[in-house]
Scaffold this active site. Structure first.
Site, mmCIF file in Angstrom:
data_model
loop_
_atom_site.group_PDB
_atom_site.id
_atom_site.type_symbol
_atom_site.label_atom_id
_atom_site.label_comp_id
_atom_site.label_asym_id
_atom_site.label_seq_id
_atom_site.Cartn_x
_atom_site.Cartn_y
_atom_site.Cartn_z
ATOM 1 N N ASN A 1 4.834 9.452 1.385
ATOM 2 C CA ASN A 1 3.409 9.190 1.130
ATOM 3 C C ASN A 1 2.621 10.348 1.735
ATOM 4 O O ASN A 1 2.429 10.405 2.949
ATOM 5 C CB ASN A 1 2.969 7.871 1.765
ATOM 6 N N GLU B 1 5.300 2.627 5.171
ATOM 7 C CA GLU B 1 4.604 3.263 6.292
ATOM 8 C C GLU B 1 4.653 2.468 7.596
ATOM 9 O O GLU B 1 3.613 1.992 8.085
ATOM 10 C CB GLU B 1 3.145 3.540 5.916
ATOM 11 N N GLU C 1 3.497 7.849 -2.794
ATOM 12 C CA GLU C 1 2.029 7.808 -2.847
ATOM 13 C C GLU C 1 1.490 9.213 -2.744
ATOM 14 O O GLU C 1 1.908 9.982 -1.877
ATOM 15 C CB GLU C 1 1.422 6.991 -1.686
ATOM 16 N N TYR D 1 -0.809 12.816 1.866
ATOM 17 C CA TYR D 1 -2.230 12.969 1.538
ATOM 18 C C TYR D 1 -2.828 14.272 2.079
ATOM 19 O O TYR D 1 -3.736 14.823 1.465
ATOM 20 C CB TYR D 1 -3.035 11.773 2.065
ATOM 21 N N HIS E 1 4.425 -4.408 2.551
ATOM 22 C CA HIS E 1 3.288 -3.492 2.577
ATOM 23 C C HIS E 1 2.168 -4.148 3.392
ATOM 24 O O HIS E 1 1.067 -4.384 2.892
ATOM 25 C CB HIS E 1 2.844 -3.144 1.155
ATOM 26 N N ARG F 1 5.288 1.042 -9.029
ATOM 27 C CA ARG F 1 5.643 0.605 -7.683
ATOM 28 C C ARG F 1 4.627 -0.435 -7.224
ATOM 29 O O ARG F 1 3.423 -0.160 -7.191
ATOM 30 C CB ARG F 1 5.645 1.810 -6.723
#
Length: 442
Positions: A296, A168, A353, A298, A122, A78
């Site tokens: 994504n 995002e 991600e 985390y 991005h 990606r």
């Protein structure tokens, strides 16, 4: 021990990067500045005073980098396209040298049996559009983004089958316009939600063009994905966690699926007279039918009510180990988020991600990043559990292929499976985690 065969047969394994973070060549071969070019050259904005002018020099070293992806055993890669590299003025005259770079990159990937997953935005908006009409604050940007999307679909669509409109939008609206940490560095809630609205319309316009051009393949949207938990069982904390979920997750997940903003969050903004101005046709454009969500993930946020905080929401520190970003390591949150997201939003999911920053040290040309390997294996396991509980998860992209320009942190945070020695000609040194993933994939 967790094995690759424990996942569905057609599950996609990949790594991810972003153009401004790795490409460099920031003013070469016709490329003009992005808002991040400008922002990274403002003293005090980047923690180590660095910029993305050279970054990892991927623009000149993509063949070496693709070889490393192949040797790791990845199915997919990606990456994002730099808008000001292919359309230096944001629209109109194309930069053939910039387009040629992405042609070569896609061809190199396919020749090595690596499937390209292309993100169109991005965060590196052409600076000329910021100067011309304040970029994402203006509705004019939507048509510009649609035209840029069409250019890339036509140019790469014969070979690229998987597209992501935006990465995002929470960050390119709120982290950029409310918290002021990202380019262009504003702190205004009303402008922030105006930008968020325009970003979602740009996503819709991109999807619309994708369908109008009868593009083969699939298109999706990638979002910040944070598991929210109340700090206690009291009703105020539960309501605060619900509100945090609506602003962070639902705003960008629920809205493009339903064509409606999350109710309580929107009412809050309306009562403050800072809700986005919704015109006829806006919500219909935002909710164009698309194929998947990119997750994504985390960490989690533990939330409690605090009337003194913005929106009455305050985050509380969790008790588990932290990454070098200070983010709590909480793989259970990924499992919970994937199950919730599939049940609530109804789209297939890719983890676009997931990874960790750590304070990596090179010893004898080796990097023993034990914590990163464990982090990834724990999150692979969480993904497997979510799939077993019914979540339709199609693939997993590790962030990141290589250490890179980590936005406002500059080069001080390392997320890569590959160490970049910035002091030594940007030498690539695969870390132990790279070899662990290679072993897992083979």
């Amino acid at each position: 021990m967790l094995l690759k065969k424990d996942f569905p047969e057609n599950f996609i394994w990949g790594t991810a990067t972003a153009s401004f973070q790795i490409e460099g060549a920031d003013s070469e071969e016709g490329k003009k500045p992005s808002i991040w070019t400008t922002f990274s050259h403002i003293p005090g904005r980047i923690s180590d005073g660095s910029n993305g002018d050279i970054a990892c020099d991927h623009y000149h070293r993509y063949i070496e980098d693709v070889r490393l992806i192949k040797e790791m055993g990845s199915d997919a890669y990606r990456f994002s396209v730099s808008w000001p590299r292919v359309l230096p003025d944001g629209n109109g005259q194309t930069n053939e040298k910039g387009l040629d770079f992405y042609d070569r990159l896609v061809d190199e990937l396919l020749e090595n049996s690596i499937e390209p997953y292309v993100t169109l935005y991005h965060w590196d908006l052409p600076q000329v559009l910021q100067d011309k009409f304040a970029g994402w604050e203006s509705r004019e940007i939507i048509e510009y983004f649609a035209d840029y999307s069409a250019l890339m679909f036509r140019r790469l669509g014969d070979r690229v089958k998987n597209w992501i409109s935006l990465n995002e939008p929470f960050c390119s609206s709120h982290v950029s316009y409310l918290f002021g940490e990202h380019a262009p560095g504003m702190t205004d809630m009303q402008r922030s939600f105006r930008v968020a609205h325009n970003l979602l319309m740009a996503h819709g316009s991109c999807v619309k063009v994708f369908h109008e051009l009868n593009m083969p393949g699939k298109i999706g949207l990638t979002n910040v994905s944070t598991w929210m938990e109340p700090a206690s069982e009291n009703i105020q904390d539960k309501m605060a966690a619900k509100m945090a979920n609506q602003f962070t997750n639902d705003w960008f997940y629920h809205t493009p699926v339903s064509g409606e903003y999350p109710e309580e969050a929107y009412e809050f903004l309306k009562n403050q007279n800072i809700a986005p101005d919704i015109k006829n046709g806006d919500m219909e454009l935002i909710s164009q039918p698309f194929d998947f969500f990119g997750v994504n993930y985390y960490s989690r946020n533990i939330v409690r009510a605090n009337p003194q905080s913005p929106m009455g929401i305050e985050n509380v520190q969790g008790e588990f180990e932290k990454t070098d970003m200070g983010w709590e390591i909480y793989p259970d949150g990924l499992e919970k988020f994937l199950i919730m997201a599939y049940e609530k939003y109804g789209k297939p999911l890719y983890i676009t991600e997931n990874g960790m920053a750590d304070a990596d040290i090179v010893e004898n040309d080796q990097v023993h990043d034990v914590r990163r390997t464990q982090y990834l294996m724990d999150h692979f396991s969480a993904t497997k559990k979510a799939i077993e509980k019914g979540a339709d998860v199609k693939g997993y992209f590790i962030w990141s292929l290589m250490d890179n320009f980590e936005w406002a942190y500059g080069y001080t945070k390392r997320f890569g499976l590959i160490y970049i020695d910035y002091e030594n000609n940007r030498k690539r040194i695969p870390k132990d985690s790279y070899y662990a993933i290679r072993k897992f994939l083979k």
